[in-house]
Design an enzyme around this catalytic site. Structure first.
Site, PDB file in Angstrom:
ATOM      1  N   GLU A  61       0.876  -1.176   0.000  1.00 40.06           N
ATOM      2  CA  GLU A  61       0.000   0.000   0.000  1.00 40.06           C
ATOM      3  C   GLU A  61       0.906   1.217   0.000  1.00 40.06           C
ATOM      4  O   GLU A  61       1.613   1.465   0.973  1.00 40.06           O
ATOM      5  CB  GLU A  61      -0.875   0.035   1.265  1.00 40.06           C
ATOM      6  CG  GLU A  61      -1.848  -1.109   1.404  1.00 40.06           C
ATOM      7  CD  GLU A  61      -2.904  -1.147   0.326  1.00 40.06           C
ATOM      8  OE1 GLU A  61      -3.105  -0.109  -0.341  1.00 40.06           O
ATOM      9  OE2 GLU A  61      -3.504  -2.202   0.121  1.00 40.06           O
TER      10      GLU A  61
HETATM   11  N1  LIG Z   1      -1.804   3.177   0.910  1.00 42.62           N
HETATM   12  C1  LIG Z   1      -1.851   3.243   2.228  1.00 42.62           C
HETATM   13  O1  LIG Z   1      -2.674   2.634   2.867  1.00 42.62           O
HETATM   14  C2  LIG Z   1      -0.917   4.094   2.967  1.00 42.62           C
HETATM   15  C3  LIG Z   1       0.102   4.738   2.336  1.00 42.62           C
HETATM   16  N2  LIG Z   1       0.953   5.535   3.040  1.00 42.62           N
HETATM   17  C4  LIG Z   1       1.986   6.228   2.301  1.00 42.62           C
HETATM   18  O2  LIG Z   1       3.220   6.128   3.004  1.00 42.62           O
HETATM   19  C5  LIG Z   1       3.996   7.283   2.806  1.00 42.62           C
HETATM   20  C6  LIG Z   1       4.446   7.890   4.102  1.00 42.62           C
HETATM   21  O3  LIG Z   1       4.795   6.926   5.006  1.00 42.62           O
HETATM   22  P1  LIG Z   1       6.333   6.716   5.381  1.00 42.62           P
HETATM   23  O4  LIG Z   1       6.393   5.662   6.420  1.00 42.62           O
HETATM   24  O5  LIG Z   1       6.956   8.026   5.674  1.00 42.62           O
HETATM   25  O6  LIG Z   1       6.866   6.099   4.020  1.00 42.62           O
HETATM   26  P2  LIG Z   1       8.348   5.987   3.479  1.00 42.62           P
HETATM   27  O7  LIG Z   1       8.247   5.207   2.234  1.00 42.62           O
HETATM   28  O8  LIG Z   1       8.988   7.300   3.438  1.00 42.62           O
HETATM   29  O9  LIG Z   1       9.074   5.172   4.618  1.00 42.62           O
HETATM   30  C7  LIG Z   1       9.133   3.803   4.512  1.00 42.62           C
HETATM   31  C8  LIG Z   1       9.594   3.169   5.779  1.00 42.62           C
HETATM   32  O10 LIG Z   1       9.802   1.823   5.430  1.00 42.62           O
HETATM   33  C9  LIG Z   1      11.109   1.470   5.813  1.00 42.62           C
HETATM   34  N3  LIG Z   1      11.646   0.539   4.828  1.00 42.62           N
HETATM   35  C10 LIG Z   1      12.165   0.794   3.643  1.00 42.62           C
HETATM   36  N4  LIG Z   1      12.617  -0.325   3.053  1.00 42.62           N
HETATM   37  C11 LIG Z   1      12.325  -1.302   3.905  1.00 42.62           C
HETATM   38  C12 LIG Z   1      12.515  -2.687   3.886  1.00 42.62           C
HETATM   39  N5  LIG Z   1      13.158  -3.292   2.889  1.00 42.62           N
HETATM   40  N6  LIG Z   1      12.056  -3.392   4.904  1.00 42.62           N
HETATM   41  C13 LIG Z   1      11.421  -2.807   5.931  1.00 42.62           C
HETATM   42  N7  LIG Z   1      11.241  -1.477   6.037  1.00 42.62           N
HETATM   43  C14 LIG Z   1      11.690  -0.755   5.019  1.00 42.62           C
HETATM   44  C15 LIG Z   1      11.911   2.716   5.852  1.00 42.62           C
HETATM   45  O11 LIG Z   1      12.957   2.510   6.766  1.00 42.62           O
HETATM   46  P3  LIG Z   1      14.230   3.479   6.875  1.00 42.62           P
HETATM   47  O12 LIG Z   1      13.734   4.688   7.597  1.00 42.62           O
HETATM   48  O13 LIG Z   1      15.210   2.701   7.667  1.00 42.62           O
HETATM   49  O14 LIG Z   1      14.682   3.760   5.473  1.00 42.62           O
HETATM   50  C16 LIG Z   1      10.890   3.730   6.328  1.00 42.62           C
HETATM   51  O15 LIG Z   1      10.816   3.741   7.731  1.00 42.62           O
HETATM   52  C17 LIG Z   1       3.130   8.232   2.034  1.00 42.62           C
HETATM   53  O16 LIG Z   1       3.497   8.176   0.687  1.00 42.62           O
HETATM   54  C18 LIG Z   1       1.735   7.686   2.256  1.00 42.62           C
HETATM   55  O17 LIG Z   1       0.821   8.029   1.252  1.00 42.62           O
HETATM   56  C19 LIG Z   1       0.824   5.700   4.383  1.00 42.62           C
HETATM   57  C20 LIG Z   1      -0.176   5.076   5.058  1.00 42.62           C
HETATM   58  C21 LIG Z   1      -1.114   4.205   4.397  1.00 42.62           C
END
Ligand SMILES: NC(=O)C1=CN([C@@H]2O[C@H](COP(=O)(O)OP(=O)(O)OC[C@H]3O[C@@H](n4cnc5c(N)ncnc54)[C@H](OP(=O)(O)O)[C@@H]3O)[C@@H](O)[C@H]2O)C=CC1
Ligand SMILES: O=C(O)[C@H](O)COP(=O)(O)O
Length: 293
Positions: A61
């Site tokens: 998502e």
């Molecule tokens: N469609 C939906 O239902 C939803 C969508 N969103 C979307 O999410 C975004 C914002 O959320 P945000 O959390 O800031 O998103 P980001 O994509 O910026 O962050 C992703 C997170 O996932 C982690 N991550 C990246 N790669 C991996 C991996 N291989 N394994 C595990 N974890 C990983 C990152 O860790 P690290 O910090 O260590 O890089 C980071 O904490 C927006 O675009 C929003 O629209 C949010 C909620 C619901």
């Protein structure tokens, strides 16, 4: 969260919760041979996860630019309440938040006035004070939002409130007269900033939504349900809400995104199916027991 599962009767050790950085555990886990399925929520990081996961079944998502299309016959009080709920709850930091309002020009002034009145009532401050609008998660996120606002202001958008920021706390802001040449018309601020694009036809609204690289949800406000269904059919988003703000909804509803908004579908049935691998056993009897041909 795991404690809740234990209270619900799940055996200890069945579910684990591990937190850590992508570089520490995330990338290790998604490539591990013991992993049979991945479900991920985030932004465009989903693309790299999808490439690294290779053949592991994946449900993701991702981001959204959920639009709210408002037609001339809409109930404007209902629309304004849903714009506040959809655009500013959780400080606008939901995948399904309303991120752009596409309103017919003839009713735009009236709608913007109603939304401005409600924005003025939002409380701003630390989460401990139970404020509506709280700081965004990081300085880089606040800077990104600010860049979008500056770009829109320089290109002629109308700021309906004074732009105000203290650290990572950004006051709620409605940007009127946003146009397609502004970054904020397409990019998701993921914060308390909402754009209004004035349109002259329904087609203009539909075309704007369908030109987006996202396809999560959108909503349409009109009293004409036949028209709403026609618009819904034309929208390239995975879900269309009629006369209510976008939302994940009840858990037996399917929840998914198309285009850059995700792969697969959640919801109780869809999640169980996605996490289930079919197994086939064929018994070959000594003599054929079926009719050939
Ligand atoms: N469609 C939906 O239902 C939803 C969508 N969103 C979307 O999410 C975004 C914002 O959320 P945000 O959390 O800031 O998103 P980001 O994509 O910026 O962050 C992703 C997170 O996932 C982690 N991550 C990246 N790669 C991996 C991996 N291989 N394994 C595990 N974890 C990983 C990152 O860790 P690290 O910090 O260590 O890089 C980071 O904490 C927006 O675009 C929003 O629209 C949010 C909620 C619901
Ligand atoms: O953050 C999100 O968008 C959620 O996954 C959707 O849930 P909500 O619409 O119920 O907030």
């Amino acid at each position: 969260m795991v404690h809740c599962f234990h209270l619900a009767g799940f055996p200890k050790g069945l579910i684990s919760c591990i937190t850590g950085k992508r570089s520490q555990i995330g990338d290790f886990l998604i490539r591990h041979r013991g992993v049979n399925c991945i479900s991920f929520t985030g932004g465009d990081t989903g693309n790299s996860i999808s490439m690294k996961a290779c053949l592991i079944p994946l449900q993701i998502e991702l981001g959204g630019k959920d639009a709210c299309i408002v037609l001339e016959d809409a109930d404007l009080d209902l629309v304004a309440s849903n714009i506040i709920k959809g655009g500013f709850s959780y400080c606008g930091r939901r995948g399904t938040a309303v991120k752009v309002v596409l309103v017919m020009e003839s009713i735009a002034d009236a709608l913007v006035e109603r939304v401005k009145e409600k924005v003025a009532k939002l409380t701003v401050g630390p989460p401990e004070n139970d404020c509506d609008i709280t700081p965004v998660v990081s300085e880089s996120s606040a800077n990104f939002i600010e860049d979008l606002i500056i770009d829109a202001r320089e290109k002629g958008a109308t700021l309906c409130q004074e732009y105000r920021r203290e650290g990572n706390l950004i006051w709620p802001l409605l940007l009127d007269n946003v146009r397609p040449d502004m970054r904020i018309a397409w990019e998701e601020p993921f914060g308390p900033v909402l754009s209004v694009i004035r349109i002259n036809s329904v087609e203009e609204g539909i075309n704007h939504c369908n030109a987006s690289n996202f396809g999560l949800q959108c909503c349409v406000f009109t009293k004409d349900v036949n028209n709403a269904i026609l618009i819904s059919d034309a929208m390239e988003t995975a879900t269309v809400q009629i006369n209510s703000a976008p939302a994940r909804g009840l858990d037996h509803f399917p929840f998914q995104g198309i285009k850059d908004s995700g792969i697969g579908s959640q919801g109780i049935t869809n999640s169980i199916n996605m996490m289930t691998k079919e197994k086939t056993t064929v018994i070959n009897l000594p003599s054929p027991s079926y009719t050939m041909g």
